[in-house]
Structures are given as C-alpha cells and as structure tokens.
Design a protein around this motif. Structure first.
Motif, mmCIF file in Angstrom:
data_model
loop_
_atom_site.group_PDB
_atom_site.id
_atom_site.type_symbol
_atom_site.label_atom_id
_atom_site.label_comp_id
_atom_site.label_asym_id
_atom_site.label_seq_id
_atom_site.Cartn_x
_atom_site.Cartn_y
_atom_site.Cartn_z
ATOM 1 N N LEU A 26 74.896 51.488 94.809
ATOM 2 C CA LEU A 26 75.474 50.515 93.880
ATOM 3 C C LEU A 26 74.752 50.553 92.536
ATOM 4 N N GLU A 27 73.433 50.644 92.568
ATOM 5 C CA GLU A 27 72.656 50.716 91.317
ATOM 6 C C GLU A 27 73.048 51.956 90.512
ATOM 7 N N LYS A 28 73.070 53.112 91.196
ATOM 8 C CA LYS A 28 73.418 54.364 90.510
ATOM 9 C C LYS A 28 74.844 54.350 89.982
ATOM 10 N N ALA A 29 75.706 53.575 90.636
ATOM 11 C CA ALA A 29 77.114 53.482 90.228
ATOM 12 C C ALA A 29 77.320 52.434 89.134
ATOM 13 N N GLY A 30 76.240 51.743 88.747
ATOM 14 C CA GLY A 30 76.370 50.688 87.749
ATOM 15 C C GLY A 30 76.973 49.415 88.310
ATOM 16 N N LEU A 31 76.857 49.237 89.628
ATOM 17 C CA LEU A 31 77.456 48.084 90.307
ATOM 18 C C LEU A 31 76.407 47.273 91.064
ATOM 19 N N GLY A 32 75.169 47.358 90.625
ATOM 20 C CA GLY A 32 74.078 46.678 91.319
ATOM 21 C C GLY A 32 74.374 45.209 91.565
ATOM 22 N N GLY A 33 74.082 44.771 92.781
ATOM 23 C CA GLY A 33 74.269 43.374 93.146
ATOM 24 C C GLY A 33 75.688 42.985 93.505
ATOM 25 N N ARG A 34 76.636 43.888 93.390
ATOM 26 C CA ARG A 34 78.035 43.566 93.718
ATOM 27 C C ARG A 34 78.203 43.383 95.218
ATOM 28 N N ILE A 35 79.076 42.470 95.557
ATOM 29 C CA ILE A 35 79.471 42.253 96.940
ATOM 30 C C ILE A 35 80.973 42.477 96.999
ATOM 31 N N PHE A 36 81.405 43.296 97.943
ATOM 32 C CA PHE A 36 82.829 43.603 98.096
ATOM 33 C C PHE A 36 83.343 42.927 99.361
ATOM 34 N N LEU A 37 84.369 42.106 99.211
ATOM 35 C CA LEU A 37 84.963 41.395 100.339
ATOM 36 C C LEU A 37 86.176 42.162 100.851
ATOM 37 N N THR A 38 86.335 42.216 102.155
ATOM 38 C CA THR A 38 87.437 42.986 102.741
ATOM 39 C C THR A 38 88.801 42.411 102.392
ATOM 40 N N ILE A 39 88.864 41.158 101.999
ATOM 41 C CA ILE A 39 90.155 40.516 101.742
ATOM 42 C C ILE A 39 90.580 40.574 100.279
ATOM 43 N N GLN A 40 89.803 41.261 99.443
ATOM 44 C CA GLN A 40 90.145 41.350 98.034
ATOM 45 C C GLN A 40 90.405 42.793 97.637
ATOM 46 N N SER A 41 90.952 42.952 96.447
ATOM 47 C CA SER A 41 91.167 44.288 95.884
ATOM 48 C C SER A 41 90.204 44.493 94.726
ATOM 49 N N TYR A 42 89.831 45.745 94.517
ATOM 50 C CA TYR A 42 88.874 46.094 93.474
ATOM 51 C C TYR A 42 89.377 47.328 92.736
ATOM 52 N N ALA A 43 88.793 47.573 91.588
ATOM 53 C CA ALA A 43 89.177 48.726 90.774
ATOM 54 C C ALA A 43 88.863 50.022 91.515
ATOM 55 N N ASP A 44 89.795 50.961 91.454
ATOM 56 C CA ASP A 44 89.573 52.280 92.053
ATOM 57 C C ASP A 44 88.311 52.911 91.495
ATOM 58 N N GLY A 45 88.049 52.670 90.220
ATOM 59 C CA GLY A 45 86.881 53.239 89.570
ATOM 60 C C GLY A 45 85.568 52.834 90.212
ATOM 61 N N ASP A 46 85.532 51.642 90.813
ATOM 62 C CA ASP A 46 84.317 51.207 91.509
ATOM 63 C C ASP A 46 84.052 52.105 92.723
ATOM 64 N N ALA A 47 85.087 52.416 93.481
ATOM 65 C CA ALA A 47 84.926 53.298 94.640
ATOM 66 C C ALA A 47 84.535 54.698 94.192
ATOM 67 N N VAL A 48 85.159 55.173 93.130
ATOM 68 C CA VAL A 48 84.845 56.502 92.608
ATOM 69 C C VAL A 48 83.381 56.567 92.183
ATOM 70 N N ALA A 49 82.908 55.528 91.507
ATOM 71 C CA ALA A 49 81.518 55.505 91.053
ATOM 72 C C ALA A 49 80.550 55.533 92.232
ATOM 73 N N ILE A 50 80.860 54.797 93.293
ATOM 74 C CA ILE A 50 79.999 54.782 94.485
ATOM 75 C C ILE A 50 80.000 56.151 95.150
ATOM 76 N N ILE A 51 81.162 56.753 95.263
ATOM 77 C CA ILE A 51 81.259 58.067 95.907
ATOM 78 C C ILE A 51 80.523 59.123 95.090
ATOM 79 N N LYS A 52 80.653 59.054 93.771
ATOM 80 C CA LYS A 52 79.922 60.005 92.925
ATOM 81 C C LYS A 52 78.414 59.809 93.060
ATOM 82 N N ALA A 53 77.969 58.559 93.178
ATOM 83 C CA ALA A 53 76.544 58.286 93.386
ATOM 84 C C ALA A 53 76.089 58.869 94.719
ATOM 85 N N ALA A 54 76.934 58.787 95.730
ATOM 86 C CA ALA A 54 76.598 59.365 97.038
ATOM 87 C C ALA A 54 76.507 60.884 96.944
ATOM 88 N N CYS A 55 77.377 61.482 96.147
ATOM 89 C CA CYS A 55 77.320 62.936 95.944
ATOM 90 C C CYS A 55 75.986 63.326 95.310
#
Length: 134
Positions: A26-55
């Motif tokens: 999350l920190e590397k993706a620029g999303l530090g401290g974010r909490i994602f709830l299963t019942i909400q929708s989020y920007a696709d870019g947030d998932a992309v940023a996390i996946i790129k950080a994992a890469c």
C-alpha cells in the motif's frame, strides 16, 4: 473495482509475501493507510498500483503476477458464486456465462456494483474469446 478483489489481493499478499507485506505494498502504491471494504467499489487504478508494487517487490512480471493471482482467486470466486453456476459447466462454460449469470446478479443485488463487462465468443469447442471491459 469491487472491494472483494482488494480483499483477495490482501489475502494473496499475506499468503505469498507474508503478513507484513500488505502495508508495504500500500505504501509503495501511494495508498498507505487505506482500508478496502468488500462491500464498496474502488478505482481500478488502486488495484493496478498495488499489483505493480507487488511486481516490484517480487521481481515477477505483470503478466505472470496476474496469472498467479487469477489462479489464487478462482477457487474463492467459484465457491462464492457456486449457487449461480450450473454443475454441468466446465471452465470455458463458466467464462462464457459469467456476464449473464454472476455479473447480472451482482448488479441486481448491489445497484452501485460495477463488475467488468465480459463479452464472450465461443471460437471453438476448446476456446472462448473474452473481451474484458472495466
């Protein structure tokens, strides 16, 4: 993107990279401290940023990491939506019918949900072409 995907990304991260990796991603993706709830929708870019950080963390290429994540998430998704899947369907049948069955129900039950739009075409008995729109 549906919060369920983020929950699965966290689970994937915990299992494959260790319990402390999620906060680092999350920190590397620029999303530090974010909490994602299963019942909400989020920007696709947030998932992309996390996946790129994992890469970056793993040294695994994007295509390979997405393949690993897809293999990881598939059993959970199949269990979650088992009541909508015909027991006679094989893998390609599930892909071919996801939009009309699972995604239709998701949209009906959760008016704000925006699962990707899947257009499919059976190109042969052992091949389905999927066009993914998100």
């Amino acid at each position: 993107m549906h919060g369920l995907i983020f929950a699965e990304l966290k689970k994937f991260s915990d299992e494959r990279l260790g319990p402390d990796a999620w906060e680092e991603l999350l920190e590397k993706a620029g999303l530090g401290g974010r909490i994602f709830l299963t019942i909400q929708s989020y920007a696709d870019g947030d998932a992309v940023a996390i996946i790129k950080a994992a890469c970056l963390k793993t040294g695994i290429g994007l295509d390979a990491l997405l393949q690993h994540f897809g293999e990881f998430i598939a059993p959970d998704l199949l269990r979650a939506y088992a009541h909508l899947i015909d027991r006679e369907w094989r893998t390609l049948d599930v892909l071919e019918n996801t939009e009309q069955t699972i995604h239709r129900v998701v949209r009906l039950r959760n008016p704000g949900a925006t699962p990707p739009e899947l257009r499919t075409e059976r190109a042969g008995p052992d091949q389905v072409v999927v066009v993914y729109g998100s």
